[in-house]
Write an enzyme that holds these catalytic residues in place. Sequence first.
Site, PDB file in Angstrom:
ATOM      1  N   GLU A 234       0.842  -1.201   0.000  1.00 43.38           N
ATOM      2  CA  GLU A 234       0.000   0.000   0.000  1.00 43.38           C
ATOM      3  C   GLU A 234       0.870   1.241   0.000  1.00 43.38           C
ATOM      4  OE1 GLU A 234      -3.303   2.409   2.700  1.00 43.38           O
ATOM      5  OE2 GLU A 234      -2.643   0.404   3.289  1.00 43.38           O
ATOM      6  N   ASP A 464       2.062 -14.474  12.594  1.00 43.39           N
ATOM      7  CA  ASP A 464       0.896 -15.060  11.950  1.00 43.39           C
ATOM      8  C   ASP A 464      -0.014 -13.914  11.488  1.00 43.39           C
ATOM      9  OD1 ASP A 464      -1.413 -16.346  11.193  1.00 43.39           O
ATOM     10  OD2 ASP A 464      -1.429 -17.742  12.875  1.00 43.39           O
TER      11      ASP A 464
END
Length: 588
Positions: A234, A464
Site C-alpha cells: 500500500e 501469523d
Amino acid sequence: MEIRRRPLNHPLPPSTVSGDAVCRKASDALPLPLYLTNAIFFTLFFSVAYFLLHRWRDKIRNSVPLHVLTLSELAAVVSLIASFIYLLGFFGIDFVQSFISKSESDDENQHCIVHEARKGRCSIPTPVVSKLTTMDGSQHDEGLIKRVVSGEIPSYYLESKLGDCFKSAKIRREAVQRMTGRSMDGLPLEGFDYDSILGQCCEMPVGYVQIPVGIAGPLLLNGREYSVPMATTEGCLVASTNRGCKAIYTSGGATSVLLRDGMTRAPVVRFPSAKKAAELKFFLEDPLNFDTLSVVFNKVDIMMKSQTDVINGIPILIDVIFIRVAYVFISNQFIAGKNLYIRFSCSTGDAMGMNMVSKGVQNVLDFLQSDFPDMDVIGISGNFCSDKKPAAVNWIEGRGKSVVCEATITGDVVTKVLKTTVHALVELNMLKNLTGSAIAGALGGFNAHAANIVSAIFIATGQDPAQNIESSHCITMMEAVNDGKDLHVSVTMPSIEISTVHLIFRRQCWHSRSGTQLASQSACLNLLGVKGANKESPGSNSQLLATIVAGSVLAGELSLMSAIAAGQLVKSHMKYNRSSRDITKLGS
C-alpha cells in the site's frame, strides 16, 4: 556387456517414484527402526553404566582391585563402549547420510540402467539432479510431472521422495500449470530457500510472493531509537508512519508500558448436568486448588537445550527453545447449560505460545479427569480463547501482550510537521475514532487504521498474519494539554499476539518453528534487536516487540488523522498510491 539406453520419450519405470520404491538411507542398515534402535542404545548405555558404578563401589569398599573383572563386568564394559560409539556416531549420521547419498547416487543410477532390461524395474530411485543440465535429467523430470498430473504421485509426496525441496517445487509448479492450463510466469521460483519452510511454514510450495519492505523511523520509544520494518504493497503507508515517527521524535519521543502478558486457551467440557458443570467451576475457583493445578500445568516447563529430531527419516540436530512458564491462572469461566468453558492464561516467554498453553491445558484436563470422570472434553479450544476472530473477551481482558503507548506532541510540531492544529485533531478523533466507531458498532476498532501498521510489521517479522484481527484491537485517544497548546495522544492495544520465536510441540519436545526463523523475517527482527529468545530474561524480546508495534501504531494514527484533518488524504494517495504504468500493456 552392452548398456541399453532408454529412448528420450520413454518414461522412467514406475518403481523409481512410486510409493513402493525404496529410498536408501544410512539408517536402513539398522535391523530395527531408528527410534527403537536409539531407545535400545540409550537404555543399554545408562543401565550398564549404573551396573558398573555399583559393582566398582562394592569393590572399593571390599578392597578388590578394579581391573579384576568378572564375565558379567567384562560384558558390561563391552556394551558400554559399543553403546557409546553408537550414540557418538548418531549425532553425525545426518552428515554421513548426505555424504553416502551423494557419493553413491551415480553408481546406483548406472546400476539401474544396466539391469533395467533384465529385471524390468529397479528398486533404487534415480536421484533428481538440482539443475536441468542433461537430457536424462529433463526426461526424468518430465516423467515425474506426468505422474503428478495423472495423480499417480501425490503432490505433497514430492519432497519426501526426491529429497530436494527446490526440485519438488519446480515439478509441482509445472504440474499445476498443466492441470489448470494457466501460466504462473509472474510468480518467482528461484532465489528462495525451500528447505527452510519444509515441515513448518508452507506445504506444497510452487514459488513465493514478493512483498517490498520499507523502513519507518527512527521511532524514539522509551529513550531508544528503532528503525521499523514494514512489509506492505500500500502506497503512503510507510511514508505516513515515517512522518508520525518524525513528529514523535521531534517532540521528545513516546513512552510505552506493558500492562499484561498472557496467552489464553479455553477448552470446552461437557457434563451430564449443569449441576456437575458447576461443581467443576467451583473447584477451579477455589484458591486451595490453584497450586496443584499450576504444578500439573507446568509439566511443560523446560528450558533451552539441543535435541535431535528426525524429519523425513533424516536425523537433524535442532536448537529447541524451551520457555519457562512463569505463572498460570484461570482468567474466566462461563457455563452454557451443562457445558463449561474454562479460559486459561499464562506467560509464554518469547514465544507466541498457543501450542505451549494448549499442552499445559491438556495436562490439567487429564488430571481433572480422575476427579471428574463424567467430564467429556469436547475440544481443547472452545472459542472462548479467542483466536483469529474479533471477540469482546480479548478486548476487555486482553490476550497476548496488552500495551499502552503515549506521547505529547508540541503545538509547533503539529503545525509544521503534521500541517494541522491541535483542536482539529482532538475534534476529529472524538467524532471519527470514538463516536463514529460506536455508531458502527465497532468491536475494538476505535482507531483510524491500526491494522495497517500491525499487518505490515507482522508480515515483515514473520508473525501469523491472521492474528492481526485481535492484535489490531486499539483505541486511540487525543486530548489538548498545556492550556490547549500541545496534543496528548495515546493508543491502547489489549491483545497483541506476537513472538520472536515460535514453538511447536512435536515428539515430546518444543521445536522452534515459524516464519520468525526464516532468513528475511529473522533479519527484520534482528534490525529491531529482538531476534530469537532472550535467555537472560525470557519474554523480554517479544514484550519489547509488542511495545514497538504499539509505538508504530501511535505514529501511524497520528499521521493519518493529521492528513484527514488537513484534507490531504486524497491528494497524498493520488500522488503516492497510483502507478504511472500503462495497465493496458500490463494486461496484454
